[in-house]
Design a protein around this motif. Structure first.
Motif, PDB file in Angstrom:
ATOM      1  N   ARG A   1       0.834  -1.207   0.000  1.00 27.10           N
ATOM      2  CA  ARG A   1       0.000   0.000   0.000  1.00 27.10           C
ATOM      3  C   ARG A   1       0.867   1.255   0.000  1.00 27.10           C
ATOM      4  O   ARG A   1       0.541   2.246  -0.672  1.00 27.10           O
ATOM      5  CB  ARG A   1      -0.927   0.000   1.218  1.00 27.10           C
ATOM      6  N   GLU A   2       1.961   1.236   0.735  1.00 26.00           N
ATOM      7  CA  GLU A   2       2.865   2.380   0.761  1.00 26.00           C
ATOM      8  C   GLU A   2       3.454   2.634  -0.626  1.00 26.00           C
ATOM      9  O   GLU A   2       3.585   3.780  -1.068  1.00 26.00           O
ATOM     10  CB  GLU A   2       3.979   2.117   1.776  1.00 26.00           C
TER      11      GLU A   2
ATOM     12  N   PRO B   1      -5.253   3.764  -3.757  1.00 18.83           N
ATOM     13  CA  PRO B   1      -4.154   4.521  -3.149  1.00 18.83           C
ATOM     14  C   PRO B   1      -4.604   5.876  -2.605  1.00 18.83           C
ATOM     15  O   PRO B   1      -5.623   6.433  -3.040  1.00 18.83           O
ATOM     16  CB  PRO B   1      -3.176   4.697  -4.308  1.00 18.83           C
ATOM     17  N   ARG B   2      -3.819   6.386  -1.674  1.00 23.85           N
ATOM     18  CA  ARG B   2      -3.938   7.766  -1.216  1.00 23.85           C
ATOM     19  C   ARG B   2      -2.731   8.503  -1.776  1.00 23.85           C
ATOM     20  O   ARG B   2      -1.664   8.540  -1.154  1.00 23.85           O
ATOM     21  CB  ARG B   2      -3.954   7.823   0.307  1.00 23.85           C
TER      22      ARG B   2
ATOM     23  N   ASP C   1       0.681   4.219  -2.842  1.00 23.06           N
ATOM     24  CA  ASP C   1       0.485   5.632  -2.510  1.00 23.06           C
ATOM     25  C   ASP C   1       1.583   6.492  -3.124  1.00 23.06           C
ATOM     26  O   ASP C   1       1.322   7.558  -3.715  1.00 23.06           O
ATOM     27  CB  ASP C   1       0.469   5.827  -0.995  1.00 23.06           C
TER      28      ASP C   1
END
Length: 541
Positions: free
Chosen positions: A112-113, A246-247, A116
């Motif tokens: 996830r990192e 994603p952010r 992002d």
């Protein structure tokens, strides 16, 4: 139940562990058969290509090969070319191997990192490029279509269209990012269906917006912009369902982003040589007779149908699979996958190329000979269609051989090969443009594609990751025999193309469908009679 029949009780820690394991299985990339995945992508791509042909039929009927059509094709080709460079080309080939490695070897939080950081960095770079390109639209129009300078009105229209179409690069590149994630997780159908929205948007814009704008062709540029937003919005819910939405936040120092950028820089050139060659064709075609840009466009669109349905589909499913095999250091399976991919594209690419050569005029007449499209336009477009068809198999092979390098996170070697092919294309252009005009540009692209594919295959073989499996001699004879039988059947049955000009749409479509059915039936009947079976093409990812 007796005590022995009752299931053992789980402790709270065991229950929690089971829940985590189940969540991990749901979030982990899905594995399946390459043929099945390829058929999913191929069917969705076929739908997209059919809609694309419907789109081009509408554009041909409304705008023909005139000033508005030429201006739009250039204005759309520039961001579309960069889209293939940034998104489907360099970014996808650099990002998928890194993402596959993270998905295979890292934790969920690390994945996830990475998402992002990559999403934020990609968006930041493309926003800057889009803004600069919109400001520099007059210079871009001159650079990509210098011949338009002879007609100030045509050049001004191209500039206006560029400013509308260029934001598509930002939107579609983020869409490609989403599609790369979905493909890595084995969800191929959604990214493959997404291009349908572009075709629907352009058809709707051509039919509904044309009366509302001062210059009718501007409606097409608005359709491109609307399509970019629709395609991105379509994929977001599917990412959210996987828990991978994603952010976005730019983090160029993130190790994964640095690796993607390092791989992406050379891949921007290496994997997109064919597109650069097509763009050079457009630049040179703008210097030729009016309509040359459109003739090349319509013929290229017909070549893109089998290329997308077969070549791109196989290349799409094989890249994540090869990346996983490389991460697992499964060299033997890696080699088997490449051999399978080559056999698969030849199975369908060879008859498709032959059909385009034999049925060039009937195809163009059936699809485009309406409204503003003239008999002369058909004759000219057929010349470039045959030239492009010569290189169809090479275009397909590039799509499946280049991932052999990118899966190993090697983007430098295809760059060297791409530079050689680019130089050869320029030489071929200068040699062939004089005797063959726009068709010479198409033939030059085809010849350089064969050089590109040949060098890619040779180096993969020398590295020991492309090992031709047993049975190639017999397979080649089976394919060539099937193509000869199909070609003879089509030449014998197809009426003279001049007769097609006077037929109705229904009669044209009926005859074309019959020829395709007979040709395909003869080809596959020959293969079946000589021992080719579907089970021979099964391959696990």
């Amino acid at each position: 139940m007796t005590d022995r029949q009752q299931p053992p009780e789980q402790t709270s820690s065991e229950t929690a562990s089971a829940v985590v394991d189940e969540a991990s299985r749901q979030a982990a990339p899905r594995r399946g058969g390459l043929m099945r995945s390829g058929m999913v992508v191929s069917s969705m791509t076929m739908l997209s290509r059919v809609m694309g042909l419907a789109r081009d039929m509408v554009i041909a009927a409304l705008f023909g090969a005139g000033q508005g059509a030429d201006a739009f094709f250039v204005a759309f080709k520039v961001p579309n070319f960069l889209r293939r460079l940034f998104a489907e080309g360099a970014f996808n080939q650099a990002f998928v191997p890194v993402l596959s490695e993270y998905a295979t070897q890292r934790t969920r939080d690390e994945v996830r990192e990475l998402l992002d950081a990559v999403a934020g960095s990609l968006a930041a770079v493309l926003m800057l490029i889009t803004a600069l390109a919109m400001l520099a639209a007059p210079w871009l129009a001159w650079a990509f279509a210098p011949g338009f300078a002879r007609d100030p009105e045509k050049m001004a229209l191209t500039v206006d269209m560029l400013r509308l179409t260029f934001p598509y690069l930002l939107l579609i590149s983020l869409t490609a990012f989403s599609g790369s994630v979905l493909n890595t997780w084995g969800r191929f159908a959604v990214p493959a269906f997404t291009p349908v929205l572009l075709n629907l948007s352009l058809i709707g814009a051509a039919m509904l917006l044309t009366p509302l704008v001062s210059e009718p062709a501007l409606a097409l540029a608005w359709g491109v912009l609307i399509a970019g937003a629709a395609q991105l919005a379509f994929q977001v819910p599917f990412l959210a369902r996987l828990g991978l939405l994603p952010r976005p936040w730019p983090r160029f120092a993130h190790p994964g982003v640095r690796r993607v950028l390092k791989l992406m820089a050379p891949a921007m050139f290496g994997v997109s040589v064919a597109q650069i060659n097509l763009l050079l064709d457009t630049v040179l075609a703008s210097l030729l007779a009016a309509g040359s840009v459109s003739w090349l466009y319509y013929s290229d669109r017909l070549v893109e149908l089998p290329l997308g349905v077969f070549g791109v589909a196989i290349g799409t499913v094989i890249l994540p699979a090869l990346s996983k095999r490389h991460a697992e250091q499964s060299r033997e399976h890696f080699a088997q996958m490449l051999d399978w991919a080559i056999r698969a594209v030849l199975l369908l690419g060879l008859p498709a190329a032959l059909a385009l050569v034999v049925l060039a005029e009937p195809l163009l007449i059936t699809l485009f000979h309406y409204g503003a499209m003239t008999d002369h336009d058909i004759d000219m477009a057929a010349m470039s269609l045959r030239a492009y068809a010569v290189g169809l198999v090479a275009f397909m092979l590039i799509k499946v051989l280049a991932p052999g390098f990118f899966a190993q996170q090697d983007t430098k070697t295809p760059v060297t090969i791409g530079m050689i092919a680019m130089g050869a294309n320029m030489v071929f252009n200068l040699i062939l443009i004089w005797p063959l005009a726009h068709a010479g540009l198409a033939l030059a692209t085809a010849l350089s594609a064969f050089l590109n594919a040949g060098l890619l295959g040779r180096l993969l073989h020398r590295r020991g990751v492309l090992i031709f499996q047993a049975g190639w001699g017999r397979y080649a004879v089976q394919l060539l025999g099937g193509c000869m039988a199909m070609g003879l059947a089509l030449v014998w049955l197809a009426p003279d193309w001049h007769q097609w000009l006077d037929w109705s749409l229904a009669r044209r479509a009926g005859w074309l469908a019959a020829l395709v059915a007979v040709g395909g039936g003869v080809y596959f009947a020959w293969l079946a009679a000589t021992g080719v079976r579907l089970r021979h093409f099964r391959m696990k990812s």
